[in-house]
Design an enzyme around this catalytic site. Structure first.
Site, PDB file in Angstrom:
ATOM      1  N   ARG A  70       4.804 -47.975 -87.787  1.00  0.00           N
ATOM      2  CA  ARG A  70       5.929 -47.606 -86.901  1.00  0.00           C
ATOM      3  C   ARG A  70       7.051 -48.356 -86.834  1.00  0.00           C
ATOM      4  O   ARG A  70       8.054 -47.908 -86.533  1.00  0.00           O
ATOM      5  CB  ARG A  70       4.887 -47.975 -85.547  1.00  0.00           C
ATOM      6  CG  ARG A  70       5.548 -47.167 -84.312  1.00  0.00           C
ATOM      7  CD  ARG A  70       4.974 -47.311 -83.084  1.00  0.00           C
ATOM      8  NE  ARG A  70       5.268 -48.760 -82.911  1.00  0.00           N
ATOM      9  CZ  ARG A  70       5.080 -49.521 -81.426  1.00  0.00           C
ATOM     10  NH1 ARG A  70       4.642 -48.658 -80.460  1.00  0.00           N
ATOM     11  NH2 ARG A  70       5.253 -50.630 -81.422  1.00  0.00           N
ATOM     12  N   ASN A  77      14.856 -44.592 -87.780  1.00  0.00           N
ATOM     13  CA  ASN A  77      15.658 -43.884 -86.781  1.00  0.00           C
ATOM     14  C   ASN A  77      16.714 -44.471 -86.053  1.00  0.00           C
ATOM     15  O   ASN A  77      17.726 -43.967 -85.645  1.00  0.00           O
ATOM     16  CB  ASN A  77      14.474 -43.623 -85.775  1.00  0.00           C
ATOM     17  CG  ASN A  77      13.746 -42.151 -86.123  1.00  0.00           C
ATOM     18  OD1 ASN A  77      14.394 -41.159 -86.370  1.00  0.00           O
ATOM     19  ND2 ASN A  77      12.492 -42.289 -86.324  1.00  0.00           N
ATOM     20  N   GLN A  84      25.066 -42.086 -85.138  1.00  0.00           N
ATOM     21  CA  GLN A  84      25.483 -41.035 -84.462  1.00  0.00           C
ATOM     22  C   GLN A  84      26.093 -41.319 -83.098  1.00  0.00           C
ATOM     23  O   GLN A  84      26.779 -40.870 -82.642  1.00  0.00           O
ATOM     24  CB  GLN A  84      24.291 -40.140 -84.091  1.00  0.00           C
ATOM     25  CG  GLN A  84      23.781 -39.461 -85.525  1.00  0.00           C
ATOM     26  CD  GLN A  84      22.927 -38.351 -85.565  1.00  0.00           C
ATOM     27  OE1 GLN A  84      22.469 -37.789 -84.168  1.00  0.00           O
ATOM     28  NE2 GLN A  84      22.629 -37.726 -86.801  1.00  0.00           N
ATOM     29  N   VAL A 101      16.793 -35.474 -78.669  1.00  0.00           N
ATOM     30  CA  VAL A 101      15.304 -34.984 -78.644  1.00  0.00           C
ATOM     31  C   VAL A 101      14.542 -35.385 -79.718  1.00  0.00           C
ATOM     32  O   VAL A 101      13.248 -35.394 -79.613  1.00  0.00           O
ATOM     33  CB  VAL A 101      15.827 -33.352 -79.028  1.00  0.00           C
ATOM     34  CG1 VAL A 101      14.105 -32.658 -79.108  1.00  0.00           C
ATOM     35  CG2 VAL A 101      16.372 -32.727 -77.907  1.00  0.00           C
ATOM     36  N   GLY A 102      15.130 -35.809 -80.769  1.00  0.00           N
ATOM     37  CA  GLY A 102      14.419 -36.531 -81.860  1.00  0.00           C
ATOM     38  C   GLY A 102      13.572 -37.784 -81.613  1.00  0.00           C
ATOM     39  O   GLY A 102      14.205 -38.633 -80.806  1.00  0.00           O
ATOM     40  N   ASP A 131       7.629 -31.899 -71.070  1.00  0.00           N
ATOM     41  CA  ASP A 131       6.578 -32.437 -70.412  1.00  0.00           C
ATOM     42  C   ASP A 131       6.659 -32.017 -69.087  1.00  0.00           C
ATOM     43  O   ASP A 131       5.604 -31.687 -68.340  1.00  0.00           O
ATOM     44  CB  ASP A 131       6.767 -33.958 -70.487  1.00  0.00           C
ATOM     45  CG  ASP A 131       6.851 -34.430 -71.891  1.00  0.00           C
ATOM     46  OD1 ASP A 131       6.036 -34.083 -72.757  1.00  0.00           O
ATOM     47  OD2 ASP A 131       7.941 -35.126 -71.932  1.00  0.00           O
ATOM     48  N   ARG A 134       5.624 -28.468 -69.055  1.00  0.00           N
ATOM     49  CA  ARG A 134       4.117 -28.502 -69.461  1.00  0.00           C
ATOM     50  C   ARG A 134       3.420 -28.682 -68.049  1.00  0.00           C
ATOM     51  O   ARG A 134       2.289 -28.152 -67.856  1.00  0.00           O
ATOM     52  CB  ARG A 134       3.768 -29.272 -70.302  1.00  0.00           C
ATOM     53  CG  ARG A 134       4.201 -28.901 -71.984  1.00  0.00           C
ATOM     54  CD  ARG A 134       4.268 -30.227 -72.642  1.00  0.00           C
ATOM     55  NE  ARG A 134       4.488 -29.764 -74.097  1.00  0.00           N
ATOM     56  CZ  ARG A 134       4.884 -30.451 -75.217  1.00  0.00           C
ATOM     57  NH1 ARG A 134       4.979 -31.742 -74.895  1.00  0.00           N
ATOM     58  NH2 ARG A 134       5.094 -30.071 -76.311  1.00  0.00           N
ATOM     59  N   HIS A 159       8.398 -40.657 -73.315  1.00  0.00           N
ATOM     60  CA  HIS A 159       7.893 -39.216 -73.946  1.00  0.00           C
ATOM     61  C   HIS A 159       6.580 -39.465 -75.043  1.00  0.00           C
ATOM     62  O   HIS A 159       6.981 -39.336 -76.223  1.00  0.00           O
ATOM     63  CB  HIS A 159       9.103 -38.430 -74.612  1.00  0.00           C
ATOM     64  CG  HIS A 159       8.542 -37.295 -75.422  1.00  0.00           C
ATOM     65  ND1 HIS A 159       8.294 -36.112 -74.602  1.00  0.00           N
ATOM     66  CD2 HIS A 159       8.764 -36.822 -76.462  1.00  0.00           C
ATOM     67  CE1 HIS A 159       7.797 -35.101 -75.580  1.00  0.00           C
ATOM     68  NE2 HIS A 159       8.257 -35.547 -76.666  1.00  0.00           N
TER      69      HIS A 159
HETATM   70  N1  NAD Z   1      11.514 -34.740 -76.737  1.00  0.00           N
HETATM   71  C1  NAD Z   1      10.882 -33.864 -76.890  1.00  0.00           C
HETATM   72  O1  NAD Z   1      10.324 -33.107 -76.128  1.00  0.00           O
HETATM   73  C2  NAD Z   1      10.571 -32.783 -78.416  1.00  0.00           C
HETATM   74  C3  NAD Z   1      10.110 -31.672 -78.432  1.00  0.00           C
HETATM   75  C4  NAD Z   1       9.992 -31.325 -79.792  1.00  0.00           C
HETATM   76  C5  NAD Z   1      10.257 -31.852 -80.671  1.00  0.00           C
HETATM   77  N2  NAD Z   1      10.727 -33.142 -80.685  1.00  0.00           N
HETATM   78  C6  NAD Z   1      11.340 -33.951 -81.923  1.00  0.00           C
HETATM   79  O2  NAD Z   1      12.540 -33.265 -82.320  1.00  0.00           O
HETATM   80  C7  NAD Z   1      12.677 -33.786 -83.697  1.00  0.00           C
HETATM   81  C8  NAD Z   1      12.971 -32.571 -84.551  1.00  0.00           C
HETATM   82  O3  NAD Z   1      11.847 -31.653 -84.570  1.00  0.00           O
HETATM   83  P1  NAD Z   1      11.961 -30.454 -85.354  1.00  0.00           P
HETATM   84  O4  NAD Z   1      10.591 -29.668 -85.156  1.00  0.00           O
HETATM   85  O5  NAD Z   1      13.047 -29.497 -84.958  1.00  0.00           O
HETATM   86  O6  NAD Z   1      12.050 -30.795 -86.796  1.00  0.00           O
HETATM   87  P2  NAD Z   1      12.792 -30.318 -87.810  1.00  0.00           P
HETATM   88  O7  NAD Z   1      12.237 -31.032 -89.024  1.00  0.00           O
HETATM   89  O8  NAD Z   1      12.566 -28.819 -88.138  1.00  0.00           O
HETATM   90  O9  NAD Z   1      14.236 -30.280 -87.897  1.00  0.00           O
HETATM   91  C9  NAD Z   1      14.961 -31.588 -88.049  1.00  0.00           C
HETATM   92  C10 NAD Z   1      16.488 -31.107 -88.385  1.00  0.00           C
HETATM   93  O10 NAD Z   1      17.024 -32.632 -88.203  1.00  0.00           O
HETATM   94  C11 NAD Z   1      17.812 -32.794 -89.652  1.00  0.00           C
HETATM   95  N3  NAD Z   1      18.027 -34.155 -89.916  1.00  0.00           N
HETATM   96  C12 NAD Z   1      17.246 -35.069 -90.132  1.00  0.00           C
HETATM   97  N4  NAD Z   1      18.045 -36.398 -90.211  1.00  0.00           N
HETATM   98  C13 NAD Z   1      19.460 -35.947 -89.851  1.00  0.00           C
HETATM   99  C14 NAD Z   1      20.613 -36.727 -89.686  1.00  0.00           C
HETATM  100  N5  NAD Z   1      20.428 -37.844 -89.952  1.00  0.00           N
HETATM  101  N6  NAD Z   1      21.420 -36.294 -89.210  1.00  0.00           N
HETATM  102  C15 NAD Z   1      21.451 -34.784 -89.104  1.00  0.00           C
HETATM  103  N7  NAD Z   1      20.489 -34.067 -89.097  1.00  0.00           N
HETATM  104  C16 NAD Z   1      19.090 -34.627 -89.677  1.00  0.00           C
HETATM  105  C17 NAD Z   1      16.623 -32.330 -90.651  1.00  0.00           C
HETATM  106  O11 NAD Z   1      17.193 -31.957 -91.979  1.00  0.00           O
HETATM  107  C18 NAD Z   1      16.303 -30.894 -90.006  1.00  0.00           C
HETATM  108  O12 NAD Z   1      16.807 -29.812 -90.452  1.00  0.00           O
HETATM  109  C19 NAD Z   1      11.403 -34.575 -84.043  1.00  0.00           C
HETATM  110  O13 NAD Z   1      11.722 -35.850 -83.793  1.00  0.00           O
HETATM  111  C20 NAD Z   1      10.443 -33.936 -83.249  1.00  0.00           C
HETATM  112  O14 NAD Z   1       9.386 -35.035 -82.912  1.00  0.00           O
HETATM  113  C21 NAD Z   1      10.975 -33.584 -79.427  1.00  0.00           C
HETATM  114  C1  NAG Z   2       7.299 -43.816 -77.148  1.00  0.00           C
HETATM  115  O1  NAG Z   2       7.292 -42.460 -77.445  1.00  0.00           O
HETATM  116  C2  NAG Z   2       7.878 -41.774 -78.577  1.00  0.00           C
HETATM  117  C3  NAG Z   2       7.823 -40.335 -78.718  1.00  0.00           C
HETATM  118  O2  NAG Z   2       6.638 -39.646 -78.526  1.00  0.00           O
HETATM  119  C4  NAG Z   2       6.790 -42.319 -79.759  1.00  0.00           C
HETATM  120  O3  NAG Z   2       7.144 -42.042 -80.864  1.00  0.00           O
HETATM  121  C5  NAG Z   2       6.645 -43.920 -79.631  1.00  0.00           C
HETATM  122  O4  NAG Z   2       5.594 -44.360 -80.378  1.00  0.00           O
HETATM  123  C6  NAG Z   2       6.329 -44.350 -77.971  1.00  0.00           C
HETATM  124  N1  NAG Z   2       6.633 -45.864 -78.159  1.00  0.00           N
HETATM  125  C7  NAG Z   2       5.430 -46.796 -78.025  1.00  0.00           C
HETATM  126  C8  NAG Z   2       6.078 -47.979 -78.129  1.00  0.00           C
HETATM  127  O5  NAG Z   2       4.290 -46.264 -78.529  1.00  0.00           O
END
Ligand code: NAD
Ligand code: NAG
Ligand code: NAG
Length: 306
Positions: A70, A77, A84, A101-102, A131, A134, A159
């Site tokens: 982790r 990240n 960014q 979102v990521g 969430d 959902r 999240h």
């Molecule tokens: N918060 C939420 O509710 C939620 C919901 C869905 C997905 N997610 C998260 O969103 C993220 C994306 O999911 P996904 O399924 O679209 O993944 P994905 O792999 O389909 O898309 C991610 C894109 O980001 C690009 N990328 C990676 N690093 C980058 C950088 N440094 N700069 C610019 N672009 C970059 C990748 O090349 C790829 O095209 C994941 O971390 C996923 O866990 C969060």
């Molecule tokens: C908090 O949530 C994120 C997103 O799901 C997860 O990746 C992370 O591990 C969680 N933090 C901890 C300390 O568990």
């Protein structure tokens, strides 16, 4: 996202190895023949991507790879969101609104905000609307009513599986109740379900989708992004509460300076954390558990900030 007559210019950023895939995305955008798309800038250059943007949706993050610790994931990240955040600070419009979102979305948003000292902390948020949606959907299924008759569920915290989907302030409306408001807890009339399976279903839904699809949620995440940004910019309907991961100001005893999901309402492009909701002992424990997780993650991340 911004209304039926709001044109947009899309700036799409990806990393260099993905440039061909990005070209494919541009083709698909063109093929939607959307009259509101007034331009597409597809680039791997941060400055070009971030210059003068009004809204930023930061989706790209480092996914967890087999056997990855982790800590290493967090480090990767932090690297992305530091860069960014700085790019937002240096190139974006000063009133840019940012949605992360990521994952880990809360901490990534925190890092981005801390890396953009020239921008207000209130302009950074993370996505917990998925969430929230959902939770609404599970209640509507249970009561066999339309999802838009379910109001004011709340997602608290991270999240993750420790998030707390809370229906203590939720109510249902419309034909299901003869136009009257009725509390969700009373309408469901099954506390064991509400405090057990309902919560765990919402908490584990992301994982369930990955297990089924072998990919993370896509359409529902996109819808949640649209809902989050639209409500932030255009406002929430009178009396309607939504959930957003935002900079904690200490509301509900949550530690300050975390990105934590709170109940909010939005008006004139600003969100306000809803104050004065009762938090019972069961809820208090859940709020603290998810807060603790975020604090730990913040501490770990701070090692990579400087
Ligand atoms: N918060 C939420 O509710 C939620 C919901 C869905 C997905 N997610 C998260 O969103 C993220 C994306 O999911 P996904 O399924 O679209 O993944 P994905 O792999 O389909 O898309 C991610 C894109 O980001 C690009 N990328 C990676 N690093 C980058 C950088 N440094 N700069 C610019 N672009 C970059 C990748 O090349 C790829 O095209 C994941 O971390 C996923 O866990 C969060
Ligand atoms: C908090 O949530 C994120 C997103 O799901 C997860 O990746 C992370 O591990 C969680 N933090 C901890 C300390 O568990
Ligand atoms: C974002 O920043 C601008 C300019 O500093 C400010 O006017 C605006 O209200 C902020 N928007 C929010 C909190 O969404």
């Amino acid at each position: 996202m911004f209304g039926k007559d709001q044109p947009v210019i899309l700036h799409l950023l990806d990393i260099a190895p993905m440039i061909e895939s990005l070209k494919g995305v541009v083709m698909e955008i063109e093929d939607t023949a959307s009259p509101l798309v007034h331009g597409v800038v597809a680039t791997t250059d941060l400055q070009e991507a971030f210059t003068n943007i009004n809204y930023a949706i930061l989706v790209g993050a480092m996914p967890r790879k087999e056997g990855m610790e982790r800590k290493d994931l967090l480090k990767a990240n932090c690297g992305i969101f530091k860069v960014q955040g700085k790019a937002l600070n240096d190139y974006a419009n000063k009133d840019v609104k940012v949605l992360v979102v990521g994952n880990p979305a809360n901490t990534n948003a925190l890092i981005a905000a801390l890396s953009a000292p020239g921008l207000p902390k209130e302009n950074f948020s993370c996505l917990t609307r998925l969430d929230h949606n959902r939770a609404k959907s599970q209640i509507s299924k249970r009561l066999n009513i339309n999802v838009n008759q379910v109001h004011n569920v709340i997602i608290w915290g991270n999240h993750s599986k420790t998030q707390y989907p809370d229906v203590n302030h939720a109510y249902i409306s419309g034909s299901a109740t003869g136009g009257e408001k009725s509390q969700v807890r009373g309408a469901v009339a099954d506390d064991a379900w509400l405090q057990g399976e309902f919560i765990t279903t919402v908490q584990n839904r992301g994982g369930a989708i990955i297990a089924a699809r072998k990919l993370s949620s896509a359409a529902s995440a996109a819808q949640a992004i649209v809902d989050h940004m639209r409500d932030w910019v255009k406002g929430t309907p009178e009396g309607e509460i939504v959930s957003m991961g935002v900079w904690s100001d200490g509301s509900y005893g949550v530690a300050k300076d975390l990105i934590y999901s709170f109940p909010v309402t939005c008006q004139d492009g600003k969100y306000t954390i809803v104050q004065g909701l009762d938090v019972d002992a069961f809820s208090r424990e859940k709020l603290e558990l998810t807060e603790k997780e975020l604090q730990e993650e913040k501490e770990e991340a701070s090692a990579f900030l400087h």
